[in-house]
Design a protein around this motif. Structure first.
Motif, PDB file in Angstrom:
ATOM      1  N   GLU A  83      -3.542   0.846   7.032  1.00 17.54           N
ATOM      2  CA  GLU A  83      -3.607  -0.108   6.033  1.00 17.54           C
ATOM      3  C   GLU A  83      -3.115  -1.782   7.046  1.00 17.54           C
ATOM      4  O   GLU A  83      -2.086  -1.654   8.097  1.00 17.54           O
ATOM      5  N   ARG A  84      -3.622  -2.733   6.371  1.00 16.81           N
ATOM      6  CA  ARG A  84      -2.222  -3.869   7.426  1.00 16.81           C
ATOM      7  C   ARG A  84      -0.828  -3.762   6.804  1.00 16.81           C
ATOM      8  O   ARG A  84      -0.334  -4.530   7.832  1.00 16.81           O
TER       9      ARG A  84
ATOM     10  N   ALA B  45       5.997  -8.009   5.678  1.00  9.75           N
ATOM     11  CA  ALA B  45       4.881  -6.843   5.361  1.00  9.75           C
ATOM     12  C   ALA B  45       4.440  -6.969   3.397  1.00  9.75           C
ATOM     13  O   ALA B  45       3.101  -7.142   3.803  1.00  9.75           O
ATOM     14  N   ASP B  46       5.059  -6.729   3.416  1.00 10.45           N
ATOM     15  CA  ASP B  46       5.019  -6.648   1.541  1.00 10.45           C
ATOM     16  C   ASP B  46       3.934  -8.643   1.178  1.00 10.45           C
ATOM     17  O   ASP B  46       3.284  -8.483   1.076  1.00 10.45           O
ATOM     18  N   TRP B  47       4.906  -9.091   1.696  1.00 14.44           N
ATOM     19  CA  TRP B  47       4.452 -10.431   1.451  1.00 14.44           C
ATOM     20  C   TRP B  47       3.477 -11.061   1.636  1.00 14.44           C
ATOM     21  O   TRP B  47       2.152 -11.520   1.084  1.00 14.44           O
TER      22      TRP B  47
ATOM     23  N   ARG C  37      -3.899 -11.923   1.713  1.00  8.50           N
ATOM     24  CA  ARG C  37      -4.669 -11.337   2.423  1.00  8.50           C
ATOM     25  C   ARG C  37      -4.807 -12.891   2.983  1.00  8.50           C
ATOM     26  O   ARG C  37      -5.874 -13.811   2.192  1.00  8.50           O
ATOM     27  N   ARG C  38      -5.176 -13.265   4.047  1.00  7.58           N
ATOM     28  CA  ARG C  38      -5.992 -14.242   5.265  1.00  7.58           C
ATOM     29  C   ARG C  38      -6.507 -13.909   6.327  1.00  7.58           C
ATOM     30  O   ARG C  38      -6.838 -13.701   7.122  1.00  7.58           O
ATOM     31  N   THR C  39      -7.626 -14.807   6.457  1.00  9.97           N
ATOM     32  CA  THR C  39      -8.758 -14.587   7.372  1.00  9.97           C
ATOM     33  C   THR C  39      -8.346 -16.334   8.375  1.00  9.97           C
ATOM     34  O   THR C  39      -8.894 -15.590  10.049  1.00  9.97           O
ATOM     35  N   LYS C  40      -7.503 -16.998   8.229  1.00 14.23           N
ATOM     36  CA  LYS C  40      -7.110 -17.765   9.268  1.00 14.23           C
ATOM     37  C   LYS C  40      -5.340 -18.119   9.611  1.00 14.23           C
ATOM     38  O   LYS C  40      -5.498 -17.605   8.322  1.00 14.23           O
ATOM     39  N   GLU C  41      -5.672 -18.910  10.027  1.00 13.92           N
ATOM     40  CA  GLU C  41      -3.552 -18.781  10.667  1.00 13.92           C
ATOM     41  C   GLU C  41      -3.213 -19.604   9.666  1.00 13.92           C
ATOM     42  O   GLU C  41      -3.429 -20.440   8.612  1.00 13.92           O
ATOM     43  N   TRP C  42      -1.685 -19.472   9.274  1.00 11.12           N
ATOM     44  CA  TRP C  42      -1.087 -19.727   8.467  1.00 11.12           C
ATOM     45  C   TRP C  42      -0.574 -21.054   8.735  1.00 11.12           C
ATOM     46  O   TRP C  42      -0.341 -21.567  10.114  1.00 11.12           O
ATOM     47  N   PRO C  43      -0.831 -22.709   7.832  1.00 11.62           N
ATOM     48  CA  PRO C  43       0.016 -23.511   7.646  1.00 11.62           C
ATOM     49  C   PRO C  43       1.526 -23.248   7.501  1.00 11.62           C
ATOM     50  O   PRO C  43       1.937 -22.659   7.362  1.00 11.62           O
TER      51      PRO C  43
END
Length: 371
Positions: A304-305, A121-123, A128-134
């Motif tokens: 919070e995220r 959760a911390d990592w 923060r990203r708005t796109k999907e993770w590669p």
């Protein structure tokens, strides 16, 4: 009072109500099991539930910012304890999973479920990203999950290592990954599992359970009745004998339950199903679904995220532990050694679940609806 506020308060009452009923069900179920074997696990479980409630209360009262700052230290300390288990841990049933603390045994692998949740959760929240993770950008979280999984599997504890993997995978999927990443992960599993099987990462007794579960021919069925998988078959008989509404206690005491090993831990569901039948079992499943729904609701309305990711992790912890245990009791999954949350006896398991639910209360008390 607005409808949104009423709904948020209602979700808290639903979640806590389901938890309370699960705890009460655990005490009754263990009391019945104790009557079969002249043991006193239900009394010890009551103590652990009280201790867990205190731990959950502490988790609910702490500032989530403080919990976040402590996340890495908690994760690192648990990794050190997992190494200590391999070196100095107490061996029970051919597994070295516990550290002796006076009259008590501590199982660090259980607490690592929450350690992974806090760490991931911390990592993710820090990046923060708005796109999907590669895939290339997920190497670090995969390592953060993989390191304790390897240590836990060395104990060996296939069930807990699988559960930690699934919890970590659930958080990663919640964050969002590209389709290419999912395809690569699937291919990696298809290649990695056979290699791990042949290279000895899966112990012989674990292989025996899987082979017996998958067996279809007559020789294999005969082996199931005499080998390790027979406990799963006995559990299935107990579940089936409960039928729709369950059996009388005296009849249940004379059933196969007396001969079922690990009845107070891995197979606690079998005694409940025989006593209360299909209706009672579905009601118990409903309590777990209530807790999981509560966690997911909080994730969708978290302030919070980081809070949302913690809530998803706790939901995954309860769901996967419940799903794997129920699956192996009714024969849908091989026996891997997995407790049923709160229902099974075990201090470390109870503390882990209740502390995780304490985080949920913490998030519920300080959140506001997203706009």
């Amino acid at each position: 009072m607005s409808a949104g506020v009423r709904l948020r308060q209602g979700s808290l009452f639903i979640g806590l109500g389901c938890l309370l009923m699960l705890c009460a069900s655990s005490i009754f179920n263990l009391w019945f099991i104790d009557s079969l074997h002249d043991t006193s696990f239900h009394r010890s479980q009551m103590i652990w539930l009280v201790v867990g409630a205190v731990g959950g209360g502490v988790a609910a009262g702490l500032d989530m910012a403080f919990i976040r700052r402590m996340g890495f230290s908690i994760y690192l300390a648990l990794c050190v304890l997992l190494v200590a288990v391999l070196l100095f841990g107490r061996e029970i049933n051919h597994s070295r999973r516990w550290i002796e603390l006076g009259p008590m045994n501590m199982q660090p692998s259980e607490f690592m479920k929450l350690g992974v949740v806090l760490m991931l959760a911390d990592w993710f929240d820090a990046r923060r990203r708005t796109k999907e993770w590669p895939l290339r950008q997920l190497i670090m979280p995969i390592l953060l999950v993989g390191a304790p999984v390897v240590l836990i599997n060395l104990e060996p504890d296939l069930g807990t290592s699988l559960c930690v993997s699934l919890i970590g995978g659930s958080i990663i999927l919640y964050e969002g990954v590209r389709k290419q990443t999912l395809i690569a992960a699937a291919l990696l599993l298809l290649v990695g599992v056979p290699i791990a099987w042949r290279m000895g990462a899966v112990r012989d007794y674990q292989k025996g359970r899987v082979q017996a579960w998958m067996a279809l021919d007559e020789n294999a069925v005969t082996q199931r009745r005499t080998a390790r998988a027979s406990q799963s078959e006995q559990a299935l008989w107990a579940v089936g004998s409960g039928r729709m509404l369950g059996r009388d206690m005296d009849d249940a005491r004379r059933s196969v339950l007396r001969h079922l090993p690990f009845l107070y831990t891995d197979f606690a569901l079998a005694s409940w199903a025989e006593l209360f039948g299909l209706v009672g079992t579905l009601a118990l499943f409903g309590l777990y679904l209530g807790v999981i729904w509560w966690a997911i609701y909080l994730a969708n309305h978290a302030r919070e995220r980081y809070d949302a990711l913690v809530a998803v992790g706790v939901a995954a912890l309860v769901f996967w532990q419940f799903f794997i245990n129920a699956g192996m009791v009714i024969g849908l999954l091989p026996v891997v050694g997995m407790t049923l949350p709160l229902m099974s006896y075990g201090g470390s398991s109870v503390l882990t679940v209740l502390i995780g639910c304490g985080f949920l209360v913490n998030i519920a008390m300080r959140r506001r609806a997203r706009v």
